[in-house]
Design a protein around this motif. Sequence first.
Motif, PDB file in Angstrom:
ATOM      1  N   THR A 176       0.827  -1.192   0.000  1.00  0.00           N
ATOM      2  CA  THR A 176       0.000   0.000   0.000  1.00  0.00           C
ATOM      3  C   THR A 176       0.865   1.248   0.000  1.00  0.00           C
ATOM      4  N   THR A 177       0.232   2.390  -0.271  1.00  0.00           N
ATOM      5  CA  THR A 177       0.918   3.675  -0.142  1.00  0.00           C
ATOM      6  C   THR A 177       0.081   4.553   0.784  1.00  0.00           C
ATOM      7  N   MET A 178       0.778   5.373   1.569  1.00  0.00           N
ATOM      8  CA  MET A 178       0.111   6.309   2.469  1.00  0.00           C
ATOM      9  C   MET A 178       0.864   7.629   2.417  1.00  0.00           C
ATOM     10  N   ARG A 179       0.180   8.697   2.796  1.00  0.00           N
ATOM     11  CA  ARG A 179       0.841   9.995   2.853  1.00  0.00           C
ATOM     12  C   ARG A 179       1.718  10.034   4.099  1.00  0.00           C
ATOM     13  N   PRO A 180       2.920  10.590   4.015  1.00  0.00           N
ATOM     14  CA  PRO A 180       3.835  10.618   5.166  1.00  0.00           C
ATOM     15  C   PRO A 180       3.286  11.348   6.389  1.00  0.00           C
ATOM     16  N   ASP A 181       2.376  12.332   6.172  1.00  0.00           N
ATOM     17  CA  ASP A 181       1.857  13.085   7.310  1.00  0.00           C
ATOM     18  C   ASP A 181       0.597  12.447   7.923  1.00  0.00           C
ATOM     19  N   ASP A 182       0.112  11.329   7.361  1.00  0.00           N
ATOM     20  CA  ASP A 182      -1.005  10.604   7.975  1.00  0.00           C
ATOM     21  C   ASP A 182      -0.566  10.079   9.337  1.00  0.00           C
ATOM     22  N   LYS A 183      -1.534   9.882  10.230  1.00  0.00           N
ATOM     23  CA  LYS A 183      -1.237   9.379  11.574  1.00  0.00           C
ATOM     24  C   LYS A 183      -1.909   8.027  11.774  1.00  0.00           C
ATOM     25  N   VAL A 184      -1.223   7.128  12.507  1.00  0.00           N
ATOM     26  CA  VAL A 184      -1.787   5.828  12.873  1.00  0.00           C
ATOM     27  C   VAL A 184      -1.579   5.630  14.373  1.00  0.00           C
ATOM     28  N   LYS A 185      -2.374   4.762  14.958  1.00  0.00           N
ATOM     29  CA  LYS A 185      -2.260   4.496  16.392  1.00  0.00           C
ATOM     30  C   LYS A 185      -1.262   3.370  16.605  1.00  0.00           C
ATOM     31  N   LYS A 186      -0.161   3.692  17.273  1.00  0.00           N
ATOM     32  CA  LYS A 186       0.874   2.695  17.531  1.00  0.00           C
ATOM     33  C   LYS A 186       0.352   1.672  18.540  1.00  0.00           C
ATOM     34  N   ALA A 187       0.571   0.393  18.257  1.00  0.00           N
ATOM     35  CA  ALA A 187       0.131  -0.672  19.155  1.00  0.00           C
ATOM     36  C   ALA A 187       1.206  -0.940  20.194  1.00  0.00           C
ATOM     37  N   PHE A 188       0.794  -1.127  21.440  1.00  0.00           N
ATOM     38  CA  PHE A 188       1.733  -1.427  22.504  1.00  0.00           C
ATOM     39  C   PHE A 188       1.936  -2.944  22.542  1.00  0.00           C
ATOM     40  N   ILE A 189       3.126  -3.385  22.167  1.00  0.00           N
ATOM     41  CA  ILE A 189       3.460  -4.801  22.121  1.00  0.00           C
ATOM     42  C   ILE A 189       4.425  -5.111  23.255  1.00  0.00           C
ATOM     43  N   GLU A 190       4.091  -6.125  24.037  1.00  0.00           N
ATOM     44  CA  GLU A 190       4.928  -6.540  25.163  1.00  0.00           C
ATOM     45  C   GLU A 190       5.576  -7.880  24.823  1.00  0.00           C
ATOM     46  N   SER A 191       6.828  -8.078  25.240  1.00  0.00           N
ATOM     47  CA  SER A 191       7.534  -9.335  24.997  1.00  0.00           C
ATOM     48  C   SER A 191       7.824 -10.037  26.308  1.00  0.00           C
ATOM     49  N   LYS A 192       7.854 -11.370  26.255  1.00  0.00           N
ATOM     50  CA  LYS A 192       8.127 -12.162  27.443  1.00  0.00           C
ATOM     51  C   LYS A 192       9.019 -13.340  27.045  1.00  0.00           C
ATOM     52  N   PRO A 193      10.098 -13.607  27.825  1.00  0.00           N
ATOM     53  CA  PRO A 193      10.957 -14.744  27.496  1.00  0.00           C
ATOM     54  C   PRO A 193      10.250 -16.075  27.771  1.00  0.00           C
ATOM     55  N   VAL A 194      10.345 -16.977  26.810  1.00  0.00           N
ATOM     56  CA  VAL A 194       9.715 -18.296  26.922  1.00  0.00           C
ATOM     57  C   VAL A 194      10.651 -19.356  26.345  1.00  0.00           C
ATOM     58  N   GLN A 195      10.272 -20.596  26.565  1.00  0.00           N
ATOM     59  CA  GLN A 195      11.002 -21.728  26.004  1.00  0.00           C
ATOM     60  C   GLN A 195      10.070 -22.437  25.029  1.00  0.00           C
ATOM     61  N   TYR A 196      10.585 -22.718  23.822  1.00  0.00           N
ATOM     62  CA  TYR A 196       9.794 -23.463  22.839  1.00  0.00           C
ATOM     63  C   TYR A 196       9.812 -24.929  23.260  1.00  0.00           C
ATOM     64  N   LEU A 197       8.627 -25.508  23.429  1.00  0.00           N
ATOM     65  CA  LEU A 197       8.544 -26.899  23.861  1.00  0.00           C
ATOM     66  C   LEU A 197       8.426 -27.857  22.675  1.00  0.00           C
ATOM     67  N   TYR A 198       7.334 -27.730  21.904  1.00  0.00           N
ATOM     68  CA  TYR A 198       7.109 -28.641  20.780  1.00  0.00           C
ATOM     69  C   TYR A 198       5.955 -28.126  19.930  1.00  0.00           C
ATOM     70  N   SER A 199       5.801 -28.721  18.749  1.00  0.00           N
ATOM     71  CA  SER A 199       4.645 -28.455  17.895  1.00  0.00           C
ATOM     72  C   SER A 199       3.885 -29.757  17.719  1.00  0.00           C
TER      73      SER A 199
END
Length: 187
Positions: free
Chosen positions: A52-75
Amino acid sequence: MIAVSDLKAGMTFEQDGKLIRVMDASHHKPGKGNTVMRMKLKDVRTGATTDTTMRPDDKVKKAFIESKPVQYLYSQDDTANFMDLETYEQYEIPTSVIEYELKYLLENMEVKIQFYGSEVIGVTLPTTVVLKVKETQPSIKGATVSGSGKPAIMETGLVVNVPDFIEADELLEINTQEGTYLKRAAK
């Protein structure tokens, strides 16, 4: 709110009730008219990508993303299982959401999962991982690093182009952002 011109690859924002991750963003100045931002966007929940294309002066709402350390067990079936390293709480993520990341994950590997509120939305990989070569063509005597290379199937199923001197059962350091061979790993 954040200006579209400030968006960079990896950032996440909200738009029309959707959670959107920026895969690529660049300024583009057409011959006539105003500058636009060309972006490749991915819907975090569905995995659908759009250009997509957007105008540089357009505004969007930034999402607050939190990270947490984990261990991959299995699929198992269509679900990947992770465990919080502090509380031992387990999280399930549909494999369709982390299809790319699964190619770099080994059981018991430590990674970070991303949360949007209480919703698990993805996995953050380390910059490099060490994987074992499961299968490749035999090495060529006298091969050098500058050769054209050959495909190698890693233990996770990832296919990487490696130099001609690499053999099966070798440990290799792989760049997770580009999916490329970096070097032989120390044993």
